[in-house]
Design an enzyme around this catalytic site. Structure first.
Site, mmCIF file in Angstrom:
data_model
loop_
_atom_site.group_PDB
_atom_site.id
_atom_site.type_symbol
_atom_site.label_atom_id
_atom_site.label_comp_id
_atom_site.label_asym_id
_atom_site.label_seq_id
_atom_site.Cartn_x
_atom_site.Cartn_y
_atom_site.Cartn_z
ATOM 1 N N HIS A 288 -14.088 -0.930 -11.145
ATOM 2 C CA HIS A 288 -14.709 -0.977 -9.813
ATOM 3 C C HIS A 288 -13.847 0.046 -8.985
ATOM 4 C CE1 HIS A 288 -12.183 -4.040 -7.297
ATOM 5 N NE2 HIS A 288 -11.915 -4.396 -8.516
ATOM 6 N N CYS B 258 -6.566 -8.391 -1.508
ATOM 7 C CA CYS B 258 -6.487 -9.898 -1.969
ATOM 8 C C CYS B 258 -5.807 -10.733 -0.609
ATOM 9 C CB CYS B 258 -5.377 -9.972 -2.769
ATOM 10 S SG CYS B 258 -5.936 -9.124 -4.348
#
Length: 380
Positions: A203, A324
């Site tokens: 991705h 993240c």
């Protein structure tokens, strides 16, 4: 000013049209299990092996050295933990890594520390570079792995991996690099880099989420993370994710056409010049000015909070750090490791451009920033 602008390509990329087209037949017609030796399974097996060859072409390795995984995180875990468990019984195990690695490298290292491994986390300089001489000095008689990312996901700094790998090879130490951010943007030729293990994520290069690959140099033995039937030549158990493997192969094939393209880098540079013109010394570049990903611009706005900036321009998708840690107002661990000034680090925003980014979007972004209380302040 109401248009939506996507500038978070380091977090994830859209699936390219060519990739979606390659995947489409495997949603229904070509449904066979690639381990089945009959008319339904053999086409699926052929498609998986064709995709493996396409990944190998991007990495400049042999197809037998490519193992498909569920993504970059699994590939990193397989490289690090797989080598550790394959070497158990062989004495102490020492890992050299850096303080700015992705959590998918730092966390496995921390996990192995609990099992008795020793980990050296090297510092970086103010531009995010690891010193190859520091790697050399850190090597011990029982050093068993060096893992340094190819390029940092937050600031884009490209590491001197070929130098680090050469040092590793001098000492007979396997070298791994996380290339999730570099595959499809710059060369990831494993022979030129000299690495023994290399991870990529689908991705991040216009393929689907949930698929990745690990290059394992021939002759290097890893213990599988997943045990079961002998899939992937016994290196990863589980029926192959045919649909997404096809997508990864198509994305890697497409990526070969983009590596030499300079358009995205030119737009990134245009954005930086425009920000400097508008905001002067209120905006600071984070990362190396030259040795960085062609699509990545991490800047710090003095006296601002990165999250507040993005909240004022909600039509723009960007990041205040790694994906993240999105939304955190704490200083990014990467910027902290680089010793970026506190006021600059708090105002850090990462704009990561992609193949679909246009000059009009760059101009619109700068205009929105200028109108959302970020215009140069008058002298007191």
């Amino acid at each position: 000013m109401n248009e939506r602008i996507y500038l978070d390509y380091n977090a994830t990329t859209p699936i390219a049209r060519e990739v979606a087209a390659a995947m489409s037949p495997f949603l229904a017609e070509a449904f066979g299990n690639p381990s089945s030796l009959h008319w339904a399974g053999l086409p699926a097996r052929d498609a998986v092996e064709t995709a493996r060859s396409k990944v190998a072409a991007l990495l400049c390795c042999d197809a037998t050295e490519v193992v498909f995984t569920s993504g970059g995180s699994e590939a990193n875990n397989q490289a690090i933990k797989g080598l550790y468990f394959a070497r158990q019984g062989g004495g102490p195990f020492h890992i050299i890594t850096s303080r700015i690695e992705h959590p998918a490298v730092l966390e496995p290292c921390q996990f192995l520390e609990k099992l008795g491994a020793e980990v050296t986390r090297l510092p970086v300089d103010g531009q995010g570079l690891v010193d190859p001489d520091a790697v050399r000095r850190a090597i011990r008689p029982h050093t068993a792995l060096i893992t340094i990312m190819h390029a940092n996901n937050e600031v884009g700094t490209i590491q001197p991996i070929s130098e680090i790998a050469a040092i590793a090879r001098e000492h007979g130490v396997p070298c791994h690099t996380d290339a999730a951010q570099t595959a499809g943007k710059i060369s990831v030729d494993v022979e030129a880099l000299g690495v023994d293990l290399l991870s990529i994520a689908g991705h991040k290069l216009y393929g689907p989420k949930g698929v990745g690959a690990l290059f394992i140099r021939e002759g290097l033995e890893l213990e599988p993370l997943l045990h079961g039937a002998g899939h992937e030549a016994g290196r990863r158990a589980g029926t192959e994710n045919v649909l997404e493997i096809i997508g990864l192969g198509a994305a890697c094939e497409l990526a070969l056409r983009w590596i030499e393209d300079t358009r995205v880098a030119s737009l990134r540079d245009d954005l930086w010049r425009s920000l400097q013109t508008r905001f002067g010394d209120r905006v600071v570049l984070n990362g190396h000015p030259d040795l960085r990903l062609p699509n990545t611009l991490n800047v710090g706005f003095r006296g601002e909070i990165g999250g507040d900036i993005l909240a004022r321009i909600p039509n723009v998708a960007a990041s205040t750090g790694s994906a993240c840690h999105a939304g955190s107002t704490h200083i990014s661990p990467v910027l902290a490791a680089m010793r970026v000034a506190h006021d600059v680090a708090l105002g850090a925003v990462r704009f990561s451009l992609g193949r679909d980014t246009t000059p009009r979007e760059i101009d619109a972004l700068v205009e929105m920033l200028a109108q959302r209380e970020l215009a140069p302040r008058p002298a007191s």
